[in-house]
Design a protein around this motif. Structure first.
Motif, mmCIF file in Angstrom:
data_model
loop_
_atom_site.group_PDB
_atom_site.id
_atom_site.type_symbol
_atom_site.label_atom_id
_atom_site.label_comp_id
_atom_site.label_asym_id
_atom_site.label_seq_id
_atom_site.Cartn_x
_atom_site.Cartn_y
_atom_site.Cartn_z
ATOM 1 N N VAL A 197 0.839 -1.204 0.000
ATOM 2 C CA VAL A 197 0.000 0.000 0.000
ATOM 3 C C VAL A 197 0.873 1.253 0.000
ATOM 4 N N VAL A 198 1.921 1.267 0.815
ATOM 5 C CA VAL A 198 2.823 2.410 0.872
ATOM 6 C C VAL A 198 3.417 2.688 -0.510
ATOM 7 N N MET A 199 3.848 1.646 -1.195
ATOM 8 C CA MET A 199 4.446 1.836 -2.513
ATOM 9 C C MET A 199 3.414 2.335 -3.528
ATOM 10 N N ASP A 200 2.167 1.859 -3.416
ATOM 11 C CA ASP A 200 1.136 2.325 -4.346
ATOM 12 C C ASP A 200 0.734 3.766 -4.060
ATOM 13 N N ILE A 201 0.705 4.161 -2.781
ATOM 14 C CA ILE A 201 0.449 5.571 -2.462
ATOM 15 C C ILE A 201 1.541 6.435 -3.095
ATOM 16 N N TRP A 202 2.762 5.983 -3.001
ATOM 17 C CA TRP A 202 3.900 6.693 -3.590
ATOM 18 C C TRP A 202 3.675 6.871 -5.099
ATOM 19 N N ARG A 203 3.278 5.782 -5.768
ATOM 20 C CA ARG A 203 3.057 5.841 -7.221
ATOM 21 C C ARG A 203 1.913 6.783 -7.560
ATOM 22 N N MET A 204 0.848 6.759 -6.763
ATOM 23 C CA MET A 204 -0.311 7.595 -7.055
ATOM 24 C C MET A 204 0.022 9.068 -6.877
ATOM 25 N N VAL A 205 0.731 9.408 -5.807
ATOM 26 C CA VAL A 205 1.091 10.802 -5.562
ATOM 27 C C VAL A 205 2.017 11.323 -6.650
ATOM 28 N N ASP A 206 2.868 10.452 -7.191
ATOM 29 C CA ASP A 206 3.776 10.858 -8.263
ATOM 30 C C ASP A 206 3.041 11.187 -9.552
#
Length: 461
Positions: A191-200
Motif C-alpha cells: 500500500v505504501v508503494m502504491d500511495i507513492w506511485r499515485m502521488v507521483d
C-alpha cells in the motif's frame, strides 16, 4: 478575443482562450511573481486558465477567508454544483477530473459532510490527543521510523549525499499512515508503494489507484469484522452505517494529507538550513514556531480545490456567476499586502491567522498530526547529522509542477554524522533490518521491498 483580455461583461467567465494560463514555467519557478502580476492587473480575483479550463483565481486574504468560512452558506464543494461539469463541457480526459470525482467528505456539504467529519474527528482523537495512550505510542513509533530512515540514508560512511525528499520526508509520513491504517506488515508495504506511485501521478498512477481502492475496501471489510486499535476501526465505531465504498473513499484522502506533510517537512528543512538564526532556535525548543513560520511563508498546499457559488456573488472586482469554479490561493492570500503588511517579521512568534490549515467547515482535521510528524522529523534529522548543506543553491531547488501543492521534487543535501552517531553506526550492522518491517511480534527480520527500494536510492560514495 485574445489571450489575457477580459470580456465586456465582468459577470461572464471568459473562455480558456481569453485568459493567460496559470501553470507556466514562471509559476513553477516563482509563483509569487505570477500572483503579484495577476493582483496588479485584476485585483484580488483573477480569471485564469487551468489546464484548459477557465476558473476564478482568488488571491485576496479577506476574500479567501470569506469563502472558506462560508458563513452565508452559498459556497459548495459539490462537483454537481459546477455547471460546466454537469453540462458535459469539461473534457473527460482533463487531468484534474479524478480529484473532483472521488466523492469523499472533502467534496460533500451539509449533514453528510458533518457526519463524515465527526467520524474523522473521533477516529483521529486517540492519535492526536497527547493524553491518550495511542498518541504516546504513535509518537514513539514516529521517532523510531525517522531513525530507521536515517540509518538507511547514512549507511556506509560518516559523510555523504542524499535526497531528503525521496529518502526521508516522503517515506516517513507513509509509514505513519501504514500504522494508522492497521494493515498487516507485508500488505502495508504494498500500500505504501502504491500511495507513492499515485502521488507521483506518473504512468503507474491509474493502476496504483485501482489497487489502493481495492485495498482500502478490503481493509474496511476486515476492520468491520475484526476491529483493532487503528483509524478505520475507530471510524466505523464513530459511524457504524459506513458502507465499504464510503469508508474506502474516506481512507483514500490520506495520500493528499501525506503529500502535504512531506512538503512541510522539506520546506522546514530548507528554512532551517538557509537561516542560521532558525538553526540556532532548534536548540532552544522553538521548532514548533519554525513550522508555523514556514506554513505562513511557504504553505505546502498553495491552492485549494474548487468551490462553486450557489448564487451569483460579488467577489473582488467581479460578480461570480452561480456554478462557476473558484480556486482559492492560500499562498496568494498570505502575500496579500493587506495581510502581509501587518505581519511583524521580527516577532518571536509569527501569526496563527494564516490559512495553511484552511478555515471553516473544511479546515484540516489532521493539523496536530502533521505538525507532530514534521517536528519529530526535523528534530531527529538535525540531532543526528552534525552538518547539513544544500547541494544546490536554494533558488535552484527543483519544484514539482502542481496546481495545488508547493512541493520540492527533490531536496539534495550533503551531510556529516555527529561523532556519537559515527560510533554507533560503526558498532552496529549496516545490514540490520529497520524496525518498521519487523514490527509484528515474532516476525523474523527480512529484506522488504520498501527498504530495498530506499537502499536503492542511496548515491554511491
Amino acid at each position: 478575443m485574445t489571450r489575457g483580455t477580459w470580456p465586456q461583461q465582468p459577470s461572464e467567465i471568459p473562455s480558456s482562450t481569453s485568459v493567460e494560463p496559470l501553470l507556466t514555467r514562471d509559476y513553477d519557478a516563482e509563483p509569487a511573481l505570477v500572483h503579484e502580476r495577476l493582483r496588479a492587473r485584476y485585483g484580488s480575483v483573477a480569471p485564469v486558465d487551468l489546464l484548459g479550463v477557465p476558473v476564478w483565481f482568488v488571491l485576496g486574504y479577506e476574500d479567501v477567508l470569506r469563502v472558506l468560512q462560508n458563513s452565508g452558506g452559498i459556497w459548495s464543494k459539490d462537483v454537481d454544483r459546477w455547471h460546466a461539469y454537469v453540462e458535459g463541457r469539461i473534457p473527460t480526459d482533463w487531468p484534474l477530473l479524478p480529484v473532483f470525482q472521488l466523492n469523499s467528505s472533502t467534496f460533500q456539504e451539509g449533514i453528510a459532510q458533518q457526519e463524515l467529519r465527526a467520524a474523522w474527528t473521533s477516529a483521529l482523537m486517540p492519535f492526536q490527543d497527547p493524553s491518550q495512550a495511542q498518541a504516546k505510542k504513535l509518537e514513539h513509533a514516529i521517532v523510531r521510523y525517522a531513525d530507521d530512515l536515517l540509518d538507511v540514508l547514512t549507511e556506509g560512511g560518516s559523510t555523504g549525499w542524499a535526497d531528503l525528499a525521496a529518502q526521508y520526508a516522503r517515506p516517513l509520513p507513509l509509514m505513519v499512515a501504514n500504522r494508522l491504517l492497521g494493515f498487516p506488515a507485508a500488505r502495508g508495504e504494498d500500500v505504501v508503494m502504491d500511495i507513492w506511485r499515485m502521488v507521483d501521478a506518473g504512468p503507474d498512477a491509474p493502476a496504483a489507484f485501482e489497487r489502493l481502492y481495492a485495498a482500502m475496501r478490503e481493509l474496511a471489510a476486515t476492520k468491520r469484522e475484526h476491529p483493532g486499535d487503528d483509524l478505520p476501526s475507530y471510524m466505523i465505531q464513530a459511524k457504524p452505517d459506513f458502507t465499504l465504498d464510503e469508508l474506502a473513499r474516506e481512507l483514500l484522502m490520506l495520500p493528499g494529507f501525506l503529500d502535504f506533510t512531506t512538503s512541510l517537512v522539506c520546506n522546514v528543512v530548507v528554512e532551517v538550513i538557509s537561516n542560521p538564526d532558525v538553526r540556532e532556535s532548534l536548540s532552544v525548543g522553538s521548532i514548533d514556531e519554525t513550522v508555523n513560520r514556514v506554513a505562513l511563508l511557504n504553505p505546502p498546499m498553495a491552492n485549494l480545490s474548487f468551490r462553486f457559488p450557489m448564487t451569483d456573488v460579488k467577489l473582488g472586482n467581479y460578480t461570480i456567476p452561480a456554478g462557476d469554479p473558484v480556486m482559492l490561493s492560500v499562498a496568494g492570500a498570505h502575500a496579500d499586502p493587506r495581510f502581509a503588511g501587518a505581519i511583524d517579521r521580527q516577532a518571536i512568534r509569527s501569526t496563527r491567522a494564516h490559512l495553511a490549515w484552511g478555515a471553516g467547515p473544511h479546515s484540516c482535521l489532521g493539523q496536530r498530526l502533521a505538525t507532530q510528524i514534521t517536528i519529530i522529523a526535523v528534530r531527529r534529522l538535525f540531532g543526528r547529522l552534525s552538518r547539513i548543506k544544500l547541494a544546490l543553491p536554494a533558488d535552484q531547488l527543483p519544484w514539482r509542477p502542481s496546481p495545488f501543492a508547493r512541493a520540492l521534487r527533490s531536496l539534495p543535501i550533503q551531510y556529516e554524522l555527529t561523532g556519537e552517531q559515527v560510533h554507533t553506526r560503526t558498532a552496529g550492522s549496516a545490514d540490520a533490518q529497520p524496525s518498521q518491517a519487523v514490527e509484528a511480534a515474532g516476525q523474523p527480520a527480512r529484506r522488504s521491498p520498501l527498504w530495498n527500494f530506499l537502499r536503492g536510492l542511496r548515491r554511491p560514495r
